[in-house]
Design a protein around this motif. Structure first.
Motif, PDB file in Angstrom:
ATOM      1  N   MET A  82       0.862  -1.348   0.038  1.00  0.00           N
ATOM      2  CA  MET A  82       0.036   0.087  -0.029  1.00  0.00           C
ATOM      3  C   MET A  82       0.778   1.132  -0.073  1.00  0.00           C
ATOM      4  N   ASN A  83       0.365   2.136  -0.721  1.00  0.00           N
ATOM      5  CA  ASN A  83       1.277   3.471  -1.026  1.00  0.00           C
ATOM      6  C   ASN A  83       0.988   4.511  -0.254  1.00  0.00           C
ATOM      7  N   LEU A  84       1.177   4.641   0.926  1.00  0.00           N
ATOM      8  CA  LEU A  84       0.947   5.769   1.934  1.00  0.00           C
ATOM      9  C   LEU A  84       2.467   6.508   2.165  1.00  0.00           C
ATOM     10  N   ALA A  85       2.483   7.683   1.916  1.00  0.00           N
ATOM     11  CA  ALA A  85       3.807   8.653   2.403  1.00  0.00           C
ATOM     12  C   ALA A  85       3.684   8.858   4.083  1.00  0.00           C
ATOM     13  N   PHE A  86       5.002   8.247   4.490  1.00  0.00           N
ATOM     14  CA  PHE A  86       5.003   8.220   5.914  1.00  0.00           C
ATOM     15  C   PHE A  86       6.506   8.792   6.337  1.00  0.00           C
ATOM     16  N   ASP A  87       6.633   9.312   7.625  1.00  0.00           N
ATOM     17  CA  ASP A  87       7.843   9.471   8.404  1.00  0.00           C
ATOM     18  C   ASP A  87       7.848   8.641   9.341  1.00  0.00           C
ATOM     19  N   ARG A  88       9.158   8.043   9.779  1.00  0.00           N
ATOM     20  CA  ARG A  88       9.204   7.443  10.903  1.00  0.00           C
ATOM     21  C   ARG A  88      10.814   7.845  11.695  1.00  0.00           C
ATOM     22  N   SER A  89      10.397   7.947  12.857  1.00  0.00           N
ATOM     23  CA  SER A  89      11.604   8.274  13.918  1.00  0.00           C
ATOM     24  C   SER A  89      12.649   6.884  13.779  1.00  0.00           C
ATOM     25  N   ALA A  90      13.675   7.252  14.614  1.00  0.00           N
ATOM     26  CA  ALA A  90      14.765   6.299  14.584  1.00  0.00           C
ATOM     27  C   ALA A  90      14.575   5.631  16.270  1.00  0.00           C
ATOM     28  N   GLY A  91      13.642   5.818  16.856  1.00  0.00           N
ATOM     29  CA  GLY A  91      13.575   5.356  18.103  1.00  0.00           C
ATOM     30  C   GLY A  91      13.600   3.561  18.178  1.00  0.00           C
ATOM     31  N   THR A  92      14.146   3.141  19.417  1.00  0.00           N
ATOM     32  CA  THR A  92      14.238   1.766  19.576  1.00  0.00           C
ATOM     33  C   THR A  92      12.996   1.069  20.204  1.00  0.00           C
ATOM     34  N   GLY A  93      12.186   1.705  20.808  1.00  0.00           N
ATOM     35  CA  GLY A  93      11.085   1.231  21.600  1.00  0.00           C
ATOM     36  C   GLY A  93       9.840   0.633  20.523  1.00  0.00           C
ATOM     37  N   PRO A  94       8.703   0.570  21.232  1.00  0.00           N
ATOM     38  CA  PRO A  94       7.617   0.212  20.483  1.00  0.00           C
ATOM     39  C   PRO A  94       7.339   1.344  19.407  1.00  0.00           C
ATOM     40  N   GLU A  95       6.468   0.895  18.485  1.00  0.00           N
ATOM     41  CA  GLU A  95       6.049   1.451  17.350  1.00  0.00           C
ATOM     42  C   GLU A  95       4.550   2.256  17.630  1.00  0.00           C
ATOM     43  N   VAL A  96       4.501   3.558  17.585  1.00  0.00           N
ATOM     44  CA  VAL A  96       3.315   4.287  17.535  1.00  0.00           C
ATOM     45  C   VAL A  96       2.855   4.939  16.220  1.00  0.00           C
ATOM     46  N   VAL A  97       1.927   4.371  15.671  1.00  0.00           N
ATOM     47  CA  VAL A  97       1.390   4.962  14.348  1.00  0.00           C
ATOM     48  C   VAL A  97       0.439   6.159  14.478  1.00  0.00           C
ATOM     49  N   CYS A  98       0.634   7.371  13.847  1.00  0.00           N
ATOM     50  CA  CYS A  98      -0.168   8.514  13.987  1.00  0.00           C
ATOM     51  C   CYS A  98      -1.152   8.680  12.875  1.00  0.00           C
ATOM     52  N   LEU A  99      -2.117   8.902  13.031  1.00  0.00           N
ATOM     53  CA  LEU A  99      -3.246   9.148  11.982  1.00  0.00           C
ATOM     54  C   LEU A  99      -3.805  10.717  12.097  1.00  0.00           C
ATOM     55  N   PRO A 100      -3.739  11.364  11.025  1.00  0.00           N
ATOM     56  CA  PRO A 100      -3.959  12.888  11.108  1.00  0.00           C
ATOM     57  C   PRO A 100      -5.446  13.217  10.994  1.00  0.00           C
ATOM     58  N   MET A 101      -5.872  14.457  11.368  1.00  0.00           N
ATOM     59  CA  MET A 101      -7.170  15.079  11.225  1.00  0.00           C
ATOM     60  C   MET A 101      -7.624  15.150   9.834  1.00  0.00           C
ATOM     61  N   PHE A 102      -8.608  15.258   9.352  1.00  0.00           N
ATOM     62  CA  PHE A 102      -9.409  15.025   8.080  1.00  0.00           C
ATOM     63  C   PHE A 102      -8.653  16.414   7.642  1.00  0.00           C
ATOM     64  N   GLY A 103      -8.078  16.174   6.263  1.00  0.00           N
ATOM     65  CA  GLY A 103      -7.405  17.042   5.316  1.00  0.00           C
ATOM     66  C   GLY A 103      -5.985  17.612   5.994  1.00  0.00           C
ATOM     67  N   MET A 104      -5.607  17.406   6.933  1.00  0.00           N
ATOM     68  CA  MET A 104      -4.176  17.602   7.533  1.00  0.00           C
ATOM     69  C   MET A 104      -3.245  16.529   7.209  1.00  0.00           C
ATOM     70  N   SER A 105      -1.814  16.965   7.143  1.00  0.00           N
ATOM     71  CA  SER A 105      -0.808  16.082   6.709  1.00  0.00           C
ATOM     72  C   SER A 105      -0.098  15.352   8.068  1.00  0.00           C
ATOM     73  N   ARG A 106       0.663  14.255   7.752  1.00  0.00           N
ATOM     74  CA  ARG A 106       1.826  13.728   8.745  1.00  0.00           C
ATOM     75  C   ARG A 106       2.589  14.619   9.351  1.00  0.00           C
ATOM     76  N   VAL A 107       2.838  16.022   8.586  1.00  0.00           N
ATOM     77  CA  VAL A 107       3.714  16.791   9.055  1.00  0.00           C
ATOM     78  C   VAL A 107       3.214  17.547  10.241  1.00  0.00           C
ATOM     79  N   ALA A 108       1.714  17.949   9.956  1.00  0.00           N
ATOM     80  CA  ALA A 108       0.897  18.536  11.299  1.00  0.00           C
ATOM     81  C   ALA A 108       0.726  17.667  12.130  1.00  0.00           C
ATOM     82  N   MET A 109       0.661  16.496  12.110  1.00  0.00           N
ATOM     83  CA  MET A 109       0.431  15.289  13.312  1.00  0.00           C
ATOM     84  C   MET A 109       1.802  15.287  14.036  1.00  0.00           C
ATOM     85  N   ALA A 110       3.088  15.353  13.271  1.00  0.00           N
ATOM     86  CA  ALA A 110       4.142  15.235  13.924  1.00  0.00           C
ATOM     87  C   ALA A 110       4.268  16.435  15.046  1.00  0.00           C
TER      88      ALA A 110
END
Length: 261
Positions: A1-29
């Motif tokens: 599935m082709n979704l643009a994403f950014d991922r940090s380099a942490g070593t712990g569990p993964e948290v996946v963040c989903l944005p508000m309607f019309g907003m981008s991953r940059v805004a959610m970061a």
């Protein structure tokens, strides 16, 4: 599935963040990165279909958007993961927990939509809080009505912060978003299903949120036997930008519930 994403380099569990309607991953970061600071999580921020830099690669229905996110999770993460979302992103996160609970370790739902149809939402009927003089002067006129309903912290500084978030990230696909929001399948088909999710859940709402409210969210807590519910005064639908310090405190407590802090 082709979704643009950014991922940090942490070593712990993964948290996946989903944005508000019309907003981008940059805004959610901008919303969540400070809230998760110090937890060493692998923070992943997604652009939903038609949002930010992700093309409109599915049908304009919420179920198709949810299925696309689930397909991405199947391909790209070691399940289960933590899911965090705001507004529509939180609506989708709750839907994933109902439909694909094996993917989800815990939920952080910020100002979540519970029912898509606006006329069915239980919204606050108290008058809004006092506003600073000229608080909307720098906002486009087309957003004045929305901000009047959405914001509890009614100051020029909060308006500027939200405007910057709305303008951040990729352009999205306005035609797709309009078709999605106005179409007959904007609501998930199981929106009202009484499905129980047993993982740790934190639901944060704004006392002055006249977009999705806080009462429907409280009633929905029966679906979360390990759920924590908080309604925050002087906060509306853009709670992460209005009350970032409170968001951080409650997000860190949510992580402690996962035995991560």
């Amino acid at each position: 599935m082709n979704l643009a994403f950014d991922r940090s380099a942490g070593t712990g569990p993964e948290v996946v963040c989903l944005p508000m309607f019309g907003m981008s991953r940059v805004a959610m970061a901008a919303c969540f990165s400070s809230a998760f600071a110090g937890a060493d999580l692998r923070e992943t921020y997604l652009d939903l279909p038609g949002h930010g830099d992700t093309p409109a690669n599915c049908a304009p229905t919420s179920q198709a958007v949810l299925d696309t996110v689930c397909g991405w999770l199947d391909d790209r993460v070691d399940a289960p993961v933590l899911l965090a979302g705001a507004s529509y992103g939180a609506y989708l996160a709750a839907g994933i927990a109902r439909q694909r609970p094996e993917l989800v370790r815990g939920l952080l739902l910020v100002c979540p939509g519970v029912t898509i149809a606006r006329e069915t939402r239980d919204l606050p009927d108290e008058p809004p809080l006092d506003a600073s003089t000229g608080w909307l002067d720098d906002a486009p006129a087309a957003l004045h009505e929305h901000f009047d309903a959405a914001l509890g912290q009614r100051t020029p500084a909060v308006v500027a912060t939200v405007l910057a978030a709305l303008d951040s990230g990729g352009p999205g696909d306005a035609t797709f978003l309009q078709r999605l929001q106005s179409g007959p399948d904007y609501a998930l088909p199981d929106e009202n299903a009484e499905v129980v999710f047993d993982g740790p859940v934190t639901v944060l709402t704004g006392r002055q949120d006249r977009v999705v409210g806080y009462a429907d969210q409280f009633r929905a807590m029966r679906r979360y036997p390990r759920g924590t519910f908080t309604v925050i005064d002087a906060a509306g639908h853009y709670l992460p930008f209005e009350q970032p310090t409170v968001l951080r405190a409650l997000a860190q407590e949510w992580l402690r519930q996962q035995h991560l802090r």
